[in-house]
Enzyme design. Structure first.
Site, PDB file in Angstrom:
ATOM      1  CD  GLU A 112     -15.570   4.424  12.863  1.00  0.00           C
ATOM      2  OE1 GLU A 112     -15.901   3.631  13.875  1.00  0.00           O
ATOM      3  OE2 GLU A 112     -15.082   5.617  13.192  1.00  0.00           O
ATOM      4  CE1 TYR A 168     -10.514  -7.538   6.662  1.00  0.00           C
ATOM      5  CE2 TYR A 168      -8.910  -7.164   8.085  1.00  0.00           C
ATOM      6  CZ  TYR A 168      -9.751  -6.776   7.093  1.00  0.00           C
ATOM      7  OH  TYR A 168      -9.438  -5.506   6.731  1.00  0.00           O
ATOM      8  CG  HIS A 206      -3.600  -0.131   7.826  1.00  0.00           C
ATOM      9  ND1 HIS A 206      -4.295  -0.756   9.095  1.00  0.00           N
ATOM     10  CD2 HIS A 206      -3.957  -0.860   6.688  1.00  0.00           C
ATOM     11  CE1 HIS A 206      -5.169  -1.760   8.565  1.00  0.00           C
ATOM     12  NE2 HIS A 206      -4.994  -1.865   7.060  1.00  0.00           N
ATOM     13  CD  GLN A 259      -2.627  -1.040   2.600  1.00  0.00           C
ATOM     14  OE1 GLN A 259      -2.905  -0.260   3.199  1.00  0.00           O
ATOM     15  NE2 GLN A 259      -3.569  -2.189   2.843  1.00  0.00           N
TER      16      GLN A 259
END
Length: 362
Positions: free
Chosen positions: A235, A256, A142, A80
């Site tokens: 959110e 998960y 992240h 990522q």
């Protein structure tokens, strides 16, 4: 015919699909972008687009022609990571400042970095790193990394928990937080934890998992964000000074592997304005505030990676009252969405052959 049947027939037109919810027309401005991550507009209407592998493009919105921008920092392009957000200074026409976030190597691993330089033609000059979200972590996920200016000129930067969830509750750790700066990277004296010895001065709010959307409300001037949940519990939040937004001690998400992670509500923790369960994997977000399309006015648009659509949220103040999924049949991973100066919505898709798209009313 009975009065009841006549009343039903009179009511049926109100149940028909409304023009305000119609799918937009879609134009591909340019394609063959390699996993683009963010887009931003310059005052002249040109578009800046980042690719995670470390390229920054300057795109002509009329022709789709693009030029590579030199002077971009070295990035850690794994999983990522890479070159992430891009944002022009609100006074860019006067100062030419461009802000970038990226995953960069540092002691013991990598971290989310913030920097800025002046855009001169096809090059960023005087580029400087303004902040590194420490501690450095040996992780490839992240990074968070969205940027937004509020109405008062403060720069907000989101940072993910780096896949190590407890960091989001640790005020001595930048990860899992929303950070707040002056436009030159200095830390404001009124940041909520400036005088707290065991906390990082840059932190504005904490308890965030992986926020990959940030935008400024056109009326209130406050920054709104959204963040990924693990399996459900994506959110939408409005960061507030010193407040805890819960991750991982409060969440609608689940492991998960299956079980609940934490309660949905915890005393003293700020709950979300809106959540998606199951997860849509949100990325990119913008309010619509332009006279061109009144039926879109005040709506909030959010890209979805996992569910592959553009979410259109209609609001009553800070409450979501309806939601529509656009472009779902296209099966595009929507990475970012921005309102253009022309009144169109501009979108990038996250693929090896990603596209820059222009959306207008059909």
């Amino acid at each position: 015919m009975s009065r009841a049947r006549l009343a039903l027939i009179a009511f049926l037109p109100l149940l028909a699909p409304q023009p305000a919810l119609a799918e937009p027309a879609v134009e591909t401005v340019t394609d063959d972008l390699h996993h683009p991550w963010a887009l931003a507009f310059l005052p002249d209407g040109e578009v800046l687009v980042t690719e995670r592998r470390g390229r920054l493009w300057r795109v002509d919105p009329a022709t789709g022609e693009r030029q590579a921008i030199d002077g971009v920092p070295e990035v850690d392009h794994r999983n990522q990571g890479g070159l992430l957000d891009v944002l022009a200074h609100p006074a860019h026409a006067d100062n030419q400042w461009i802000y970038l976030t990226w995953a960069g190597r540092c002691d013991g691993g990598n971290a989310t970095h913030l920097g800025r330089g002046q855009l001169e033609g096809k090059r960023l000059v005087d580029f400087k790193t303004l902040h590194v979200a420490t501690p450095c972590v040996d992780s490839r996920i992240h990074f968070g990394s969205r940027l937004a200016f509020d109405r008062d000129g403060y720069l907000f930067m989101t940072v993910g928990d780096r896949g190590e969830r407890d960091r989001a509750q640790d005020l001595a750790d930048h990860n899992g937080s929303v950070l707040r700066f002056h436009d030159n990277g200095r830390i404001p004296a009124d940041n909520p934890f400036v005088d707290q010895a065991d906390a990082e001065d840059a932190i504005f709010s904490y308890g965030h998992r992986n926020p990959q959307g940030a935008t400024t409300h056109p009326q209130t001037g406050r920054v709104w964000i959204h963040e990924h949940g693990p399996r459900g519990g994506d959110e939408i939040n409005i960061p507030a000074a010193g407040e805890n937004f819960g991750w991982p001690i409060q969440t609608y998400g689940r492991e998960y592997a299956g079980p609940e992670i934490a309660p949905n509500e915890v005393e003293g923790v700020i709950g979300p304005l809106h959540h998606w369960t199951p997860s849509i994997a949100p990325s990119g977000m913008t309010f619509y505030d332009h006279a061109t399309t009144p039926t879109w006015q005040g709506n909030l648009f959010v890209g979805a990676l996992a569910k592959r659509h553009l979410a259109r949220l209609q609001l009553d103040g800070e409450r979501v009252v309806s939601e529509k999924q656009w472009l779902k049949e296209r099966e595009w991973r929507i990475r970012d969405v921005e309102l253009g100066p022309d009144g169109a919505l501009w979108v990038i898709t996250d693929h090896a052959d990603g596209r820059l798209l222009r959306l207008t009313p059909d």
